[in-house]
Motif scaffolding. Structure first.
Motif, PDB file in Angstrom:
ATOM      1  N   VAL A   1       0.828  -1.209   0.000  1.00 45.57           N
ATOM      2  CA  VAL A   1       0.000   0.000   0.000  1.00 45.57           C
ATOM      3  C   VAL A   1       0.862   1.258   0.000  1.00 45.57           C
ATOM      4  O   VAL A   1       0.628   2.199  -0.783  1.00 45.57           O
ATOM      5  CB  VAL A   1      -0.961  -0.012   1.208  1.00 45.57           C
ATOM      6  CG1 VAL A   1      -1.727   1.304   1.291  1.00 45.57           C
ATOM      7  CG2 VAL A   1      -1.930  -1.182   1.103  1.00 45.57           C
ATOM      8  N   VAL A   2       1.864   1.305   0.862  1.00 45.19           N
ATOM      9  CA  VAL A   2       2.662   2.528   1.001  1.00 45.19           C
ATOM     10  C   VAL A   2       3.622   2.695  -0.181  1.00 45.19           C
ATOM     11  O   VAL A   2       3.852   3.826  -0.636  1.00 45.19           O
ATOM     12  CB  VAL A   2       3.411   2.528   2.349  1.00 45.19           C
ATOM     13  CG1 VAL A   2       4.229   3.807   2.504  1.00 45.19           C
ATOM     14  CG2 VAL A   2       2.429   2.389   3.507  1.00 45.19           C
ATOM     15  N   CYS A   3       4.176   1.603  -0.688  1.00 42.38           N
ATOM     16  CA  CYS A   3       5.045   1.719  -1.867  1.00 42.38           C
ATOM     17  C   CYS A   3       4.276   2.294  -3.056  1.00 42.38           C
ATOM     18  O   CYS A   3       4.801   3.126  -3.808  1.00 42.38           O
ATOM     19  CB  CYS A   3       5.628   0.354  -2.237  1.00 42.38           C
ATOM     20  SG  CYS A   3       7.098  -0.114  -1.308  1.00 42.38           S
ATOM     21  N   ALA A   4       3.040   1.841  -3.221  1.00 38.09           N
ATOM     22  CA  ALA A   4       2.233   2.371  -4.327  1.00 38.09           C
ATOM     23  C   ALA A   4       2.026   3.868  -4.180  1.00 38.09           C
ATOM     24  O   ALA A   4       2.064   4.619  -5.164  1.00 38.09           O
ATOM     25  CB  ALA A   4       0.890   1.647  -4.377  1.00 38.09           C
ATOM     26  N   ALA A   5       1.814   4.331  -2.948  1.00 38.17           N
ATOM     27  CA  ALA A   5       1.646   5.770  -2.717  1.00 38.17           C
ATOM     28  C   ALA A   5       2.947   6.529  -2.955  1.00 38.17           C
ATOM     29  O   ALA A   5       2.948   7.620  -3.552  1.00 38.17           O
ATOM     30  CB  ALA A   5       1.148   6.008  -1.289  1.00 38.17           C
ATOM     31  N   TRP A   6       4.057   5.981  -2.498  1.00 38.82           N
ATOM     32  CA  TRP A   6       5.349   6.663  -2.647  1.00 38.82           C
ATOM     33  C   TRP A   6       5.741   6.781  -4.120  1.00 38.82           C
ATOM     34  O   TRP A   6       6.303   7.790  -4.551  1.00 38.82           O
ATOM     35  CB  TRP A   6       6.425   5.898  -1.880  1.00 38.82           C
ATOM     36  CG  TRP A   6       7.634   6.725  -1.558  1.00 38.82           C
ATOM     37  CD1 TRP A   6       8.084   7.825  -2.231  1.00 38.82           C
ATOM     38  CD2 TRP A   6       8.553   6.523  -0.475  1.00 38.82           C
ATOM     39  NE1 TRP A   6       9.227   8.318  -1.645  1.00 38.82           N
ATOM     40  CE2 TRP A   6       9.537   7.538  -0.563  1.00 38.82           C
ATOM     41  CE3 TRP A   6       8.650   5.584   0.536  1.00 38.82           C
ATOM     42  CZ2 TRP A   6      10.593   7.622   0.333  1.00 38.82           C
ATOM     43  CZ3 TRP A   6       9.705   5.669   1.434  1.00 38.82           C
ATOM     44  CH2 TRP A   6      10.656   6.675   1.341  1.00 38.82           C
ATOM     45  N   GLN A   7       5.446   5.758  -4.904  1.00 41.42           N
ATOM     46  CA  GLN A   7       5.826   5.780  -6.311  1.00 41.42           C
ATOM     47  C   GLN A   7       5.004   6.786  -7.115  1.00 41.42           C
ATOM     48  O   GLN A   7       5.332   7.073  -8.263  1.00 41.42           O
ATOM     49  CB  GLN A   7       5.682   4.379  -6.902  1.00 41.42           C
ATOM     50  CG  GLN A   7       6.741   3.414  -6.380  1.00 41.42           C
ATOM     51  CD  GLN A   7       6.455   1.971  -6.719  1.00 41.42           C
ATOM     52  OE1 GLN A   7       5.445   1.667  -7.354  1.00 41.42           O
ATOM     53  NE2 GLN A   7       7.326   1.072  -6.295  1.00 41.42           N
ATOM     54  N   ARG A   8       3.922   7.312  -6.521  1.00 36.26           N
ATOM     55  CA  ARG A   8       3.119   8.331  -7.208  1.00 36.26           C
ATOM     56  C   ARG A   8       3.538   9.745  -6.826  1.00 36.26           C
ATOM     57  O   ARG A   8       2.966  10.705  -7.327  1.00 36.26           O
ATOM     58  CB  ARG A   8       1.629   8.123  -6.883  1.00 36.26           C
ATOM     59  CG  ARG A   8       1.033   6.873  -7.504  1.00 36.26           C
ATOM     60  CD  ARG A   8      -0.480   6.918  -7.441  1.00 36.26           C
ATOM     61  NE  ARG A   8      -0.985   6.903  -6.078  1.00 36.26           N
ATOM     62  CZ  ARG A   8      -1.422   5.808  -5.456  1.00 36.26           C
ATOM     63  NH1 ARG A   8      -1.374   4.635  -6.069  1.00 36.26           N
ATOM     64  NH2 ARG A   8      -1.893   5.878  -4.229  1.00 36.26           N
ATOM     65  N   VAL A   9       4.496   9.873  -5.938  1.00 40.85           N
ATOM     66  CA  VAL A   9       4.982  11.206  -5.561  1.00 40.85           C
ATOM     67  C   VAL A   9       5.931  11.711  -6.646  1.00 40.85           C
ATOM     68  O   VAL A   9       6.864  11.013  -7.045  1.00 40.85           O
ATOM     69  CB  VAL A   9       5.701  11.160  -4.193  1.00 40.85           C
ATOM     70  CG1 VAL A   9       6.282  12.531  -3.856  1.00 40.85           C
ATOM     71  CG2 VAL A   9       4.738  10.700  -3.104  1.00 40.85           C
ATOM     72  N   ASP A  10       5.695  12.907  -7.106  1.00 35.65           N
ATOM     73  CA  ASP A  10       6.513  13.491  -8.172  1.00 35.65           C
ATOM     74  C   ASP A  10       7.899  13.830  -7.619  1.00 35.65           C
ATOM     75  O   ASP A  10       8.030  14.671  -6.713  1.00 35.65           O
ATOM     76  CB  ASP A  10       5.829  14.759  -8.693  1.00 35.65           C
ATOM     77  CG  ASP A  10       6.495  15.281  -9.965  1.00 35.65           C
ATOM     78  OD1 ASP A  10       7.622  14.850 -10.259  1.00 35.65           O
ATOM     79  OD2 ASP A  10       5.878  16.121 -10.643  1.00 35.65           O
ATOM     80  N   PRO A  11       8.953  13.203  -8.131  1.00 37.27           N
ATOM     81  CA  PRO A  11      10.303  13.508  -7.635  1.00 37.27           C
ATOM     82  C   PRO A  11      10.721  14.951  -7.893  1.00 37.27           C
ATOM     83  O   PRO A  11      11.607  15.476  -7.225  1.00 37.27           O
ATOM     84  CB  PRO A  11      11.197  12.516  -8.391  1.00 37.27           C
ATOM     85  CG  PRO A  11      10.413  12.133  -9.588  1.00 37.27           C
ATOM     86  CD  PRO A  11       8.977  12.183  -9.188  1.00 37.27           C
ATOM     87  N   ARG A  12      10.063  15.606  -8.848  1.00 31.07           N
ATOM     88  CA  ARG A  12      10.407  17.008  -9.121  1.00 31.07           C
ATOM     89  C   ARG A  12      10.011  17.912  -7.964  1.00 31.07           C
ATOM     90  O   ARG A  12      10.643  18.943  -7.725  1.00 31.07           O
ATOM     91  CB  ARG A  12       9.721  17.458 -10.409  1.00 31.07           C
ATOM     92  CG  ARG A  12      10.271  16.774 -11.657  1.00 31.07           C
ATOM     93  CD  ARG A  12       9.477  17.124 -12.898  1.00 31.07           C
ATOM     94  NE  ARG A  12       8.082  16.717 -12.786  1.00 31.07           N
ATOM     95  CZ  ARG A  12       7.219  16.780 -13.804  1.00 31.07           C
ATOM     96  NH1 ARG A  12       7.615  17.234 -14.980  1.00 31.07           N
ATOM     97  NH2 ARG A  12       5.964  16.404 -13.625  1.00 31.07           N
ATOM     98  N   GLN A  13       8.959  17.530  -7.227  1.00 33.08           N
ATOM     99  CA  GLN A  13       8.574  18.314  -6.055  1.00 33.08           C
ATOM    100  C   GLN A  13       9.625  18.197  -4.958  1.00 33.08           C
ATOM    101  O   GLN A  13       9.933  19.174  -4.273  1.00 33.08           O
ATOM    102  CB  GLN A  13       7.215  17.840  -5.548  1.00 33.08           C
ATOM    103  CG  GLN A  13       6.079  18.067  -6.533  1.00 33.08           C
ATOM    104  CD  GLN A  13       4.759  17.556  -6.010  1.00 33.08           C
ATOM    105  OE1 GLN A  13       4.690  16.969  -4.935  1.00 33.08           O
ATOM    106  NE2 GLN A  13       3.697  17.773  -6.776  1.00 33.08           N
ATOM    107  N   VAL A  14      10.185  16.998  -4.792  1.00 32.58           N
ATOM    108  CA  VAL A  14      11.265  16.827  -3.819  1.00 32.58           C
ATOM    109  C   VAL A  14      12.490  17.616  -4.250  1.00 32.58           C
ATOM    110  O   VAL A  14      13.150  18.279  -3.433  1.00 32.58           O
ATOM    111  CB  VAL A  14      11.610  15.330  -3.668  1.00 32.58           C
ATOM    112  CG1 VAL A  14      12.753  15.137  -2.670  1.00 32.58           C
ATOM    113  CG2 VAL A  14      10.391  14.536  -3.231  1.00 32.58           C
ATOM    114  N   ALA A  15      12.803  17.568  -5.552  1.00 30.54           N
ATOM    115  CA  ALA A  15      13.956  18.317  -6.059  1.00 30.54           C
ATOM    116  C   ALA A  15      13.759  19.822  -5.869  1.00 30.54           C
ATOM    117  O   ALA A  15      14.711  20.554  -5.554  1.00 30.54           O
ATOM    118  CB  ALA A  15      14.176  17.986  -7.532  1.00 30.54           C
ATOM    119  N   ALA A  16      12.528  20.288  -6.042  1.00 31.41           N
ATOM    120  CA  ALA A  16      12.260  21.711  -5.842  1.00 31.41           C
ATOM    121  C   ALA A  16      12.484  22.107  -4.393  1.00 31.41           C
ATOM    122  O   ALA A  16      13.054  23.174  -4.102  1.00 31.41           O
ATOM    123  CB  ALA A  16      10.824  22.029  -6.267  1.00 31.41           C
TER     124      ALA A  16
END
Length: 551
Positions: free
Chosen positions: A158-173
């Motif tokens: 469940v949590v991996c599926a949610a994490w994989q939908r997080v846009d890495p560009r937002q983290v980079a920003a």
């Protein structure tokens, strides 16, 4: 020409709507006979005051509220422990690109599909063997550890599926604005994972509150929950009013937990349409990845390895006596005969579960309004009542039927199918939703009608998902323990029920046979899970290659 096309579309939709309603009739009838009937008998017995005992009196006599509190507490603690153990595994599978990820997913998923009685046997061997120095005997500690082992996969999935939908560009920003990696995770990633973590907690709470096999094997006779007390009062002491009253309380608790789980599960994680990209481990990340692999080995691999070793060395001496003891039929059906029946029964249950689950999934994805709501209820009803409560309901219902009907070998496969249907629905609904309506319309334009369209378009495009659903249905059916404990007879003794019986018998041979039979069930489950995971991994790799070629 346009008029002919409109007439064809109208006719096709009419046939499709009729087929959808007829298809929904089969799950309705199956649920009414296999599910609602025994529970209805149980509820009617609960409302019957011919013995002058009310529900509140029965609850007071059995200490039901205390048992409810203990059941809920151990389920909550087990859920928290599973989340803690799964956290580093979620990070590894979501953020680190490792070779052999498919094998790692098999290792993580396998405990969840193992029969609970096998998990109980494995942890009993673990705490009596390699971890004996910890001094953990039968009781709540070993039960919670086994529950953690069982449910890590829920959190990971469940949590991996949610994490994989997080846009890495937002983290980079966030990092470009000066945030540290930890601050970026807390501000950007964590809020998007919290709904998934909460849903995982609710699901694990639901599963652990209805756990039976683990508590029976590892409880040592002192750990009591609503599940074990229902069996004890109904079968052990033949106090039917008390068992019925406890079953009603169990239904209320589980339905409440199921409602919370569905409510949390419906919360949508914000999606960007960009999958996060795992990175190859370097430096500190590589060290952390190795530490997590060791963590996985300790929590998920060691219990299974210990079970295999103890099956080959039951009395401190290496040999195959345990596997030879599987042929012993002194006390009834041998383990080999039970395995033969278990496979046959599980195959029949799989056919039933796939047929009913596929019809339900089709009604859900093609229908709307009442059809969709009815299908949604049908897909979760079996999760709303514990297997022990269902088995006890069958005990009451079958007592009113002729012996020839009550002893039918078809009863066990039907109950096993009922437990597996939600899995089939859960796999097939997302798969069918991905089928483009344009393809169905194109097939209809070429003259195909409702059933032909479904067979040539929907089933053809979702064949792999259907195979995976069938595989998981088979594993769940062959490992079902709670309900079949009430229903098993001399000619319908499943292997999980026999393992539980062997663990309760004195003698080294019985213990060795239980270990060997447990290893066989682990092997069957491992083969099925590995086939599903490697097929899914190959399909993902194929899609990536196609995307790369297109780019």
């Amino acid at each position: 020409m346009a008029r002919d096309g409109e007439e064809l579309t109208f006719r096709t939709r009419g046939v499709s709507g009729l087929a959808r309603r007829l298809g929904l009739l089969v799950p309705l009838l199956f649920t009414a006979v296999v599910f609602a009937w025994p529970l209805g008998v149980l509820v009617m017995r609960a409302l019957d005051d011919s013995d002058s005992t009310t529900l509140t009196q029965a609850w007071s006599r059995t200490g039901a509220l205390g048992l409810l509190g203990v059941t809920a507490l151990q389920a909550a603690v087990s859920a928290v422990a599973a989340i803690v153990v799964a956290a580093p595994i979620v990070w590894l599978l979501s953020r680190v690109a490792l070779p052999g990820t498919a094998l790692l997913r098999v290792i993580v998923t396998l405990p969840f599909v193992l029969p609970t009685v096998v998990v109980g046997v494995a942890f009993r061997a673990l705490f009596d063997g390699p971890l004996e120095f910890l001094g953990i005997g039968p009781g709540w500690t070993s039960i919670i550890a086994a529950h953690t082992f069982l449910n890590v996969a829920v959190v990971v999935r469940v949590v991996c599926a949610a994490w994989q939908r997080v846009d890495p560009r937002q983290v980079a920003a966030a990092r470009s604005l000066g945030a540290s990696p930890f601050r970026a995770f807390v501000d950007v990633v964590a809020p998007r994972l919290l709904p998934a973590v909460a849903a995982s907690f609710a699901l694990i709470f639901l599963f652990c509150s209805t756990s039976y096999g683990v508590v029976v094997i590892l409880g040592g006779g002192s750990a009591r929950t609503l599940e074990t007390e229902i069996y004890l009062q109904g079968i052990g002491y033949a106090r039917l009013p008390d068992a019925v009253a406890l079953s009603v309380l169990q239904i209320v608790m589980v339905l409440a937990a199921l409602g919370v789980a569905r409510g949390l599960g419906s919360a949508r994680v914000p999606q960007s349409g960009v999958a996060s990209h795992a990175q190859r481990p370097r430096g500190a990340t590589a060290v952390a990845a190795v530490a997590v692999l060791v963590w996985i080995g300790l929590w998920l691999v060691l219990p299974i390895v210990t079970l295999v070793v103890r099956s080959l060395r039951p009395g401190g001496r290496w040999g195959t006596a345990g596997y030879a003891a599987m042929l012993d039929d002194t006390y009834g059906a041998s383990a080999v005969a039970s395995l033969r029946y278990s496979v046959t029964s599980a195959l029949l249950a799989t056919v039933i579960a796939v047929a009913v689950g596929l019809l339900t999934a089709a009604a859900l994805t093609r229908g709307g309004g009442f059809v969709a709501r009815t299908g949604a209820v049908l897909s979760i009803l079996p999760l709303g009542v514990s297997a022990v409560t269902l088995g006890f309901g069958y005990t009451l219902a079958l007592a009113e039927l002729p012996y020839e009907v009550a002893a039918s070998p078809l009863i066990v496969p039907c109950v096993q199918a009922l437990i597996a249907i939600p899995v089939v629905v859960g796999v097939m609904v997302p798969a069918l939703e991905q089928v483009s309506p344009r393809l169905r319309d194109a097939a209809a334009t070429l003259g195909a009608r409702g059933l032909r369209v479904f067979l040539t378009v929907d089933l053809r495009l979702t064949a792999r998902s259907l195979s995976a659903a069938a595989a998981f249905a088979f594993v769940m059916a062959i490992g079902e323990f709670g309900a079949t404990t009430f229903l098993a007879r001399a000619n319908t003794m499943t292997l999980p029920v026999l393992i539980g019986s062997l663990m309760g018998r004195p003698g080294a041979d019985n213990y060795a046979a239980a270990m060997a039979a447990s290893v066989l069930l682990v092997a069957v489950s491992a083969v099925v899970v590995a086939a599903v995971e490697f097929a899914a991994s190959a399909r993902t790799g194929e899609r990536r290659r196609i995307g790369a070629d297109a780019a």
